[in-house]
Design an enzyme around this catalytic site. Structure first.
Site, mmCIF file in Angstrom:
data_model
loop_
_atom_site.group_PDB
_atom_site.id
_atom_site.type_symbol
_atom_site.label_atom_id
_atom_site.label_comp_id
_atom_site.label_asym_id
_atom_site.label_seq_id
_atom_site.Cartn_x
_atom_site.Cartn_y
_atom_site.Cartn_z
ATOM 1 N N SER A 1 -2.438 -7.856 -7.430
ATOM 2 C CA SER A 1 -2.768 -6.592 -8.069
ATOM 3 C C SER A 1 -2.229 -6.448 -9.493
ATOM 4 C CB SER A 1 -2.276 -5.458 -7.165
ATOM 5 O OG SER A 1 -2.873 -4.242 -7.515
ATOM 6 N N ASP B 1 -11.408 -4.904 0.567
ATOM 7 C CA ASP B 1 -11.069 -4.607 -0.830
ATOM 8 C C ASP B 1 -12.311 -4.845 -1.682
ATOM 9 O OD1 ASP B 1 -9.889 -4.168 -3.266
ATOM 10 O OD2 ASP B 1 -8.548 -5.891 -3.182
ATOM 11 N N HIS C 1 -6.683 -3.906 0.160
ATOM 12 C CA HIS C 1 -6.200 -4.441 -1.114
ATOM 13 C C HIS C 1 -4.853 -5.162 -0.968
ATOM 14 C CE1 HIS C 1 -5.689 -4.946 -5.351
ATOM 15 N NE2 HIS C 1 -4.727 -4.055 -5.442
#
Length: 211
Positions: free
Chosen positions: A112, A163, A190
């Site tokens: 991320s 995701d 995610h």
């Protein structure tokens, strides 16, 4: 099971006014096979890698693993980030960090938010990177297909099939990397490693054993 040695520490970079906190795991005995740097997302910290057992798993696999709290996050809150969220950080930031912690050549695990740190490092210092494990990182759209194709680092692209935004966007861009394989984690979102740590650990250790 082999014994694991855990510790906490801090590292001071020349580019930062305050130190960065980290957690480290390594085999209590025997040879260290490789060094791994674990980064994290915006709502997370090194504590997540401790809690789900990734630090333990990596040490038992013969790795020295260092999970850092990124600047302005976790227990590194007093350190100012070298770039705004979503902007690319200087590639030398991770180069200096890995040098200070004696992690080179390094396996970089980058979920991320941490893409803003790992991707510039990957593109400018691939000779320092043993392998790259991106987990739906941000900033993948800031490089061209040609730039990705010039990176020869062995890469394991991991994302959760739930995701549908960052996971799919990052897969599209990272698939241009010359030397990659993909693991899709079924039913995971995610932060797929949090949703299914067992599948995450198996995919990661299988990949590292193949290096």
């Amino acid at each position: 099971m082999s014994a694991v040695k855990m510790m906490e520490g801090s590292v001071q970079l020349e580019s930062l006014k305050a130190p960065l906190f980290y957690r480290q795991s390594e085999p209590a005995t025997g040879e260290v096979k490789m060094s791994v740097l674990l980064l994290h997302g915006i709502r997370f910290s090194s504590e997540n890698w401790l809690n789900i057992g990734t630090l333990d798993t990596l040490a038992k696999a013969g790795c020295r693993a260092v999970a850092i709290d990124l600047p302005a996050l976790g227990r590194s809150k007093s350190a100012e980030a070298p770039a705004a969220v979503g902007e690319l950080a200087p590639a030398d930031f991770l180069k200096e960090l890995c040098g200070q912690l004696s992690l080179i050549p390094v396996v970089v695990i980058s979920p991320s938010l941490s893409g803003m740190y790992s991707l510039p490092f990957l593109h400018q210092h691939q000779n320092l990177i043993r392998a790259y494990v991106p987990v739906a990182p941000i900033c993948t759209d800031k490089f061209t297909a040609e730039q990705y194709q010039s990176v020869k680092v062995q890469t394991l692209i991991v994302y959760g099939d739930q995701d549908t935004q960052l996971g799919e966007q990052s897969l599209r861009n990272l698939s241009n990397l010359a030397n990659h394989r993909v693991v899709v984690m079924k039913g995971a979102g995610h932060p797929c490693y949090l949703d299914d740590p067992d599948t995450w650990h198996k995919a990661l250790t299988d990949f590292l054993q193949s290096l």
